[in-house]
Design an enzyme around this catalytic site. Sequence first.
Site, PDB file in Angstrom:
ATOM      1  N   HIS A 164     -10.953  -4.287   8.430  1.00  0.00           N
ATOM      2  CA  HIS A 164      -9.938  -4.290   9.481  1.00  0.00           C
ATOM      3  C   HIS A 164      -9.073  -3.035   9.380  1.00  0.00           C
ATOM      4  O   HIS A 164      -8.575  -2.695   8.302  1.00  0.00           O
ATOM      5  CB  HIS A 164      -9.055  -5.534   9.369  1.00  0.00           C
ATOM      6  N   GLU A 183      -5.631  -2.717   7.682  1.00  0.00           N
ATOM      7  CA  GLU A 183      -5.630  -3.133   6.281  1.00  0.00           C
ATOM      8  C   GLU A 183      -6.133  -1.987   5.392  1.00  0.00           C
ATOM      9  O   GLU A 183      -6.720  -2.198   4.338  1.00  0.00           O
ATOM     10  CB  GLU A 183      -6.475  -4.401   6.127  1.00  0.00           C
ATOM     11  N   HIS A 199      -9.079  -7.584   1.881  1.00  0.00           N
ATOM     12  CA  HIS A 199      -8.280  -7.635   3.096  1.00  0.00           C
ATOM     13  C   HIS A 199      -6.802  -7.662   2.700  1.00  0.00           C
ATOM     14  O   HIS A 199      -6.460  -7.706   1.521  1.00  0.00           O
ATOM     15  CB  HIS A 199      -8.621  -8.894   3.902  1.00  0.00           C
ATOM     16  N   GLU A 216      -7.077 -11.356  -0.325  1.00  0.00           N
ATOM     17  CA  GLU A 216      -5.997 -10.950   0.579  1.00  0.00           C
ATOM     18  C   GLU A 216      -4.846 -10.385  -0.263  1.00  0.00           C
ATOM     19  O   GLU A 216      -4.123 -11.123  -0.925  1.00  0.00           O
ATOM     20  CB  GLU A 216      -5.509 -12.151   1.398  1.00  0.00           C
TER      21      GLU A 216
END
Length: 306
Positions: free
Chosen positions: A62, A65, A214, A275
């Site tokens: 992404h 990110e 991420h 994450e």
Amino acid sequence: MAIVDTTKPITAESCNQMILQLVEAYPFCRTEVLTDSFFGRPVRTLVIGNGQRKVIYTATHHANEWITSLVLLKFAEDLAEAIATGGEVFGRPGRQIAEMTTIYMVPMVDPDGVDLVVGAIAPDSREYALAESLSRNYPAIPFPDGWKADLLGVDLNLQYPAGWLQAREIKFSQGYTQPGPRDFVGLAPLRQREPRALAELTQELDPALVLAYHSQGKEIYWQFQDIEVPGARELGEEFARVSGYTLADVPYNSSFAGYKDWFIKWFRKPGYTIEVGEGENPLPIEQFDEIYRDNVGILVTAATFY
């Protein structure tokens, strides 16, 4: 002098150059271009080690990110230096890691999107105009900071054949029915160049595990549907222990068509989404040092845990 600059946002060009400089400085590192993006930016691997065990670490599926690309590059430099000097990373000798495992890193899966978010694309360019036109489909999403997709408006982490139709149904119900900054699944799985090339690499290598980096939330996701992968929870618990992150269940609306989902479904081996950090994407570069300290243990453990 450090090769990887962790004091400022990364661009597709700086990522490419840092990989090439690492390979030049440490000849035991290798790189190849997996594919070029639609707009011609290279998606590179960075490979360290010669062990029989193979693992794949990916980052920046992404665009906003991008800080996760720096996590992998910083780890690569620390590991390379430890191999060269006989040093350690997270208490493990670098040379021992390299003898046990071959680590394949793809530090920037979405170079086109990254350049939009960090301001490396000129506002008077065709690329910028295309992205800006797609962003008008979703005026509530900040432009360009809210951009997660590639520059064709497809979310690259919703491109894998693992519940893709479920992902499509969920995202359409949320209003993401056409190309835009985020959450558009595309016309079919693996239609975009970058996830297709990563899937082909994964099939070729048949790795022991994959990590997909991420941001944000300080959580570790380890499941896909009800598939039971032996040892996956235990390894996830070890990741949580060394990082301070939470081993968590994936939210249902985000639980389909991602890279780690596809890997778990088709390979029946451990796959994890990590994450990193906390806050709103893109995370500020000032968080980098803390993020790296939290994650270096995961990166070492994934390479050495049996």
